[in-house]
Design a protein around this motif. Structure first.
Motif, PDB file in Angstrom:
ATOM      1  N   GLY A  21      21.901 -70.984  59.337  1.00  0.00           N
ATOM      2  CA  GLY A  21      20.474 -70.771  59.583  1.00  0.00           C
ATOM      3  C   GLY A  21      19.671 -72.050  59.422  1.00  0.00           C
ATOM      4  N   TYR A  22      19.995 -72.841  58.392  1.00  0.00           N
ATOM      5  CA  TYR A  22      19.323 -74.130  58.229  1.00  0.00           C
ATOM      6  C   TYR A  22      19.589 -75.029  59.426  1.00  0.00           C
ATOM      7  N   TRP A  24      20.269 -74.112  62.514  1.00  0.00           N
ATOM      8  CA  TRP A  24      19.505 -73.606  63.652  1.00  0.00           C
ATOM      9  C   TRP A  24      18.025 -73.960  63.532  1.00  0.00           C
ATOM     10  N   LEU A  25      17.468 -73.832  62.336  1.00  0.00           N
ATOM     11  CA  LEU A  25      16.064 -74.201  62.150  1.00  0.00           C
ATOM     12  C   LEU A  25      15.847 -75.684  62.422  1.00  0.00           C
ATOM     13  N   TYR A  26      16.771 -76.509  61.983  1.00  0.00           N
ATOM     14  CA  TYR A  26      16.675 -77.946  62.241  1.00  0.00           C
ATOM     15  C   TYR A  26      16.779 -78.226  63.735  1.00  0.00           C
ATOM     16  N   TRP A  30      12.050 -77.157  63.312  1.00  0.00           N
ATOM     17  CA  TRP A  30      11.250 -76.803  62.148  1.00  0.00           C
ATOM     18  C   TRP A  30      11.307 -77.919  61.122  1.00  0.00           C
ATOM     19  N   MET A  32      12.025 -79.338  57.672  1.00  0.00           N
ATOM     20  CA  MET A  32      12.986 -78.846  56.679  1.00  0.00           C
ATOM     21  C   MET A  32      12.325 -78.428  55.376  1.00  0.00           C
ATOM     22  N   ALA A  35      11.217 -74.976  56.064  1.00  0.00           N
ATOM     23  CA  ALA A  35      12.372 -74.096  56.272  1.00  0.00           C
ATOM     24  C   ALA A  35      12.984 -73.684  54.936  1.00  0.00           C
ATOM     25  N   VAL A  39      13.355 -69.818  53.910  1.00  0.00           N
ATOM     26  CA  VAL A  39      14.672 -69.224  53.679  1.00  0.00           C
ATOM     27  C   VAL A  39      14.772 -68.661  52.272  1.00  0.00           C
TER      28      VAL A  39
END
Length: 78
Positions: A21-22, A24-26, A30, A32, A35, A39
């Protein structure tokens, strides 16, 4: 393999999903710092039903206020 049980396997899978998930957010751009807060807040909210229904933990007004502050913090990040 003797010490391996279902809880450990589920924890390992959960950690992998959080890390993916991290990534994908990166990948979608997004920040960090935002994020990480998002999360952590979402994981906290997802763990509440597990604590209530599986471990029979009480859910009081103090915990409800914490959930509201958690949601307010995520909203203010927008």
């Amino acid at each position: 393999m003797h010490y391996l049980n279902g809880g450990i396997v589920l924890l390992g899978i959960a950690i992998v999903f959080v890390e993916v998930g991290y990534l994908w957010l990166y990948r979608v751009g997004w920040p960090m710092s935002m994020a990480a807060i998002l999360v952590t807040s979402l994981l906290t909210l997802l763990l509440i039903p597990i604590g209530i229904f599986i471990f029979k933990e009480p859910f009081s007004l103090k915990e409800a206020a914490g959930v509201l502050f958690c949601l307010l913090g995520v909203y203010l990040l927008r």
